[in-house]
Design an enzyme around this catalytic site. Sequence first.
Site, PDB file in Angstrom:
ATOM      1  N   TRP A 116      23.540  -5.749  -1.754  1.00 30.94           N
ATOM      2  CA  TRP A 116      23.335  -7.200  -1.864  1.00 30.94           C
ATOM      3  C   TRP A 116      23.012  -7.602  -3.298  1.00 30.94           C
ATOM      4  CZ3 TRP A 116      25.556 -10.065   1.426  1.00 30.94           C
ATOM      5  CH2 TRP A 116      25.639  -9.716   2.779  1.00 30.94           C
ATOM      6  N   ASP A 134      15.756 -12.194  -3.685  1.00 32.87           N
ATOM      7  CA  ASP A 134      16.439 -12.294  -2.396  1.00 32.87           C
ATOM      8  C   ASP A 134      15.597 -11.520  -1.387  1.00 32.87           C
ATOM      9  OD1 ASP A 134      18.021 -12.183  -0.178  1.00 32.87           O
ATOM     10  OD2 ASP A 134      19.756 -11.246  -1.161  1.00 32.87           O
ATOM     11  N   LYS A 181      17.646 -12.920   9.640  1.00 31.50           N
ATOM     12  CA  LYS A 181      17.157 -11.552   9.766  1.00 31.50           C
ATOM     13  C   LYS A 181      15.766 -11.550  10.398  1.00 31.50           C
ATOM     14  CE  LYS A 181      20.858 -10.521   7.483  1.00 31.50           C
ATOM     15  NZ  LYS A 181      20.998 -10.312   6.067  1.00 31.50           N
TER      16      LYS A 181
END
Length: 371
Positions: A110, A180, A204
């Site tokens: 990511w 993030d 999530k």
Amino acid sequence: MESHSAVTGRVWNFSPGPGVLPLAALEEAQRDLLCLPGVGASVMEISHRSKAFEAIISAAEENIRKLLHLPQHYHVLFLQGGARLQFAMIPMNFLRGTGKAADFIVTGSWGAMASKEAQTQGQVRVVWDGKTEGYRRVPTPGEYQVNSDAAYVHITSNETIEGVQFRTEPQVGDIPLMCDASSDFLSRPVAIERYALLYAGAQKNAGPAGVTIVIIREDLLQRCPNDLPSMLNYLKHAEARSLLNTPPCFAVYMVKLVTDWLLREFGNLAKVDEYNRRKAAILYEVIDQSQGYYRGHAHPEHRSLMNVTFRLPNEALEKKFLAEAAAAGFMHLEGHRSVGGCRASIYNAMPLEGVEALREFMLDFWKNNPL
Ligand SMILES: *Cc1c(COP(=O)(O)O)cnc(C)c1O
């Protein structure tokens, strides 16, 4: 597929995202789906500028403030476009046109994607990259040098695909730190004052897909360029209190229910962390005591408490493990398509009993399929 509850038919859901939600929050949504108490309609059918929705989005914000101990000079924004839009929005607001470079510490897939996306807006320096080691750890402080003139430093607190997590924030001095936190948001206490901006796709750990939560420090808002389209400008969203356009009302409502549940069930993030540590320890213990049968991907001191990534001795056994796990009611234990193997995502809403059941399954599988 075997379910653990005859009443709900639900299985143990180890999905990396959208991930498991607290049953209590789903039940509350179900109960009020046709009609919010006192409102006469569903949350999906009322104006986002109504008193009823205003109360919902304010409560969601208040819950997040409480859980994170957010000081007044941080704003909470409810945006759209996923975490992926933040990969672009951050450099659009804080890199483009500054003449500076943004420093990225890349500890997984990511972070790599975030750095690539930032390159569309300006200069990026990857000051540490775990790729050559297969993204198994985060760097130690001496291993990278952030530049004192960097526009900002970007990290990914938990790399969902590889299962690697920062234990503490890197020291970056006065340089704005952007994070993030999609896959470990609200899973543990954070030293929020270390961050200029922290963002998380809700799906999530905090709610369903469709809303992205952005925590942003007041002074950053003043730097947002005014030639940006409003929907890409943090200041415009902050001024409109996340109601610049129609927000994803139902997703925001679910974030409220999930954070209500966190406050009711745990009270604070230290307690949430304690629970998550217990769960993760159970699975890592199986891995560590399996004499190399199960092999963890991340180095022990950098292991994620949210995504437990591991391999079996060979791909044939992995295939068998995943098939038998699925049949036994353990959903989505397969690793990300880019890395293979297995991954158990054990977000806040995964109960301890689900993890204990997986431990038993893993021990049995090992016993029944010796090398
Ligand atoms: C899932 C995930 C993303 C992508 O989120 P979207 O909301 O699908 O854009 C980004 N970063 C991390 C760490 C993730 O886990």
